[in-house]
Design an enzyme around this catalytic site. Structure first.
Site, PDB file in Angstrom:
ATOM      1  N   CYS A  78       0.813  -1.243  -0.057  1.00 39.04           N
ATOM      2  CA  CYS A  78      -0.101  -0.197   0.053  1.00 39.04           C
ATOM      3  C   CYS A  78       0.859   1.141   0.179  1.00 39.04           C
ATOM      4  CB  CYS A  78      -0.965  -0.028   1.381  1.00 39.04           C
ATOM      5  SG  CYS A  78      -1.694   1.460   1.521  1.00 39.04           S
ATOM      6  N   CYS A 190      -1.141   3.963  -6.547  1.00 41.13           N
ATOM      7  CA  CYS A 190      -2.019   3.230  -5.641  1.00 41.13           C
ATOM      8  C   CYS A 190      -2.017   1.665  -6.033  1.00 41.13           C
ATOM      9  CB  CYS A 190      -3.334   3.929  -5.429  1.00 41.13           C
ATOM     10  SG  CYS A 190      -4.570   3.003  -4.363  1.00 41.13           S
TER      11      CYS A 190
END
EC number: 5.1.1.3
Length: 268
Positions: A78, A190
Site C-alpha cells: 500500500c 496506488c
C-alpha cells in the site's frame, strides 16, 4: 478466527484488495510460497487518513500479524501505508519490511518528454516522502499529480468482476486529465490500480507508458527472503473488521480469484 495461529513466510498488508496482485505475482514466481494476505478493512481507505492515524493503525496491524503468523518478511502493499509508516514499522520489528512507494525513479527513466503523471491517493500525493522522490529522481521533470478516490472505491467494491466495458469506462475517466496534459509516462501509485493496469495502458495508448512498482517489489522481497522448503503451500487471506456477510462473500471471491484460502476475519 481472530486468535487463530498459523505460520507463514511472507505477509502482505493493505487496506483492501490493492496488494493482491503483488501477493499473486510472488506466488507466480514461487507457486508453493507460504503467504498470508491481510486487508485492513477497518481503516479502508488509508488514503484519506492523517499520517499519525496511518502509523498507529499500521503498527497495530503489524503487531497482530507478527503475533499470529510469525512472518519472516512483511510487504506493505500500500503506497499510503508505506510513505507514511515504512521507516517507523521497520524500527518496530526484527524482520525485513518492504514498502511499496511511487515508481517515480522508473518513470523518469522511461520518459522522453519528462512530463510524468502520478495517480495515487491524496495522502500519497501530498506526503513529503513523495516530494522527496520527485526531487531526488525527477529534476527537470514536470509532474501531474492526481488522486482518484472514486476509482479506488469502485475497485474495492468489485469492479474487476464487472464487464470489461464498465471497467474501461471507469479507467478512461481517470486517465483523461493526464491525456489532456500530454504526459508520456503514468505512474500507478496506488496498488488498487494495478488490478486494471492493462486497461490503463489501453486507454492511454502507445504514446504513454504505464509503470508501477510490482515487479521491483516482488524481486526485492524474494532477494531479502528466499523461499524455504519447510514452509510450503499455505496461502491465506484475512480481513479485519466486523463479521459482515457481504464483505466476507466479496473477499472469499477475491481470495479464490487470486489462489488464496479465505480464512475469515482478524480482530485488530
Amino acid at each position: 478466527m481472530s486468535d487463530r495461529r498459523e505460520q507463514f513466510q511472507y505477509a502482505f498488508l493493505d487496506s483492501g484488495i490493492g496488494g493482491l496482485p503483488y501477493a499473486h505475482a510472488l506466488r507466480v514466481r514461487v507457486p508453493e510460497a507460504s503467504l498470508v494476505y491481510v486487508a485492513d478493512r477497518v481503516y479502508f481507505p488509508y488514503g484519506n487518513k492523517s499520517s499519525a492515524q496511518i502509523i498507529a493503525r499500521a503498527s497495530a496491524v503489524l503487531q497482530k500479524v507478527q503475533t499470529n503468523f510469525s512472518p519472516h518478511i512483511v510487504v506493505l502493499a500500500c503506497n499510503s501505508m508505506s510513505v507514511n509508516a515504512l521507516e517507523f514499522l521497520r524500527a518496530q520489528v526484527s524482520v525485513p519490511v518492504v514498502g511499496v512507494v511511487p515508481a517515480i525513479k522508473q518513470a523518469v527513466a522511461c520518459s522522453h518528454k519528462k512530463h510524468i503523471g502520478v495517480l495515487a491517493t491524496q495522502c500519497t500525493i501530498t506526503h513529503p516522502y513523495t516530494a522527496c522522490l520527485r526531487a531526488q529522481f525527477g529534476a527537470g521533470c514536470v509532474f501531474q499529480m492526481r488522486a482518484d478516490a472514486r476509482l479506488i472505491e469502485c475497485l474495492e467494491r468489485g469492479l474487476i468482476f464487472e464487464v470489461e466495458d464498465m471497467q474501461r469506462e471507469a479507467v478512461a475517466r481517470s486517465v483523461m486529465p493526464f491525456q489532456e496534459a500530454g504526459v508520456d509516462v503514468l505512474v500507478l501509485a496506488c496498488t488498487h490500480f494495478v488490478h486494471v493496469r492493462h486497461l490503463f495502458q489501453d486507454c492511454v495508448g502507445t504514446s504513454c507508458t504505464v509503470v508501477d512498482s510490482l515487479e521491483g517489489v516482488v524481486r526485492r522481497t524474494l532477494r531479502l527472503c528466499p523461499p524455504q522448503s519447510q514452509l510450503r503451500g499455505n496461502a491465506a487471506c484475512y480481513v479485519t473488521g466486523a463479521r459482515d456477510a457481504v464483505c466476507a462473500a466479496r473477499y472469499a471471491r477475491y481470495a479464490q480469484h487470486f489462489g488464496l484460502r479465505w480464512a475469515g476475519f482478524l480482530d485488530v
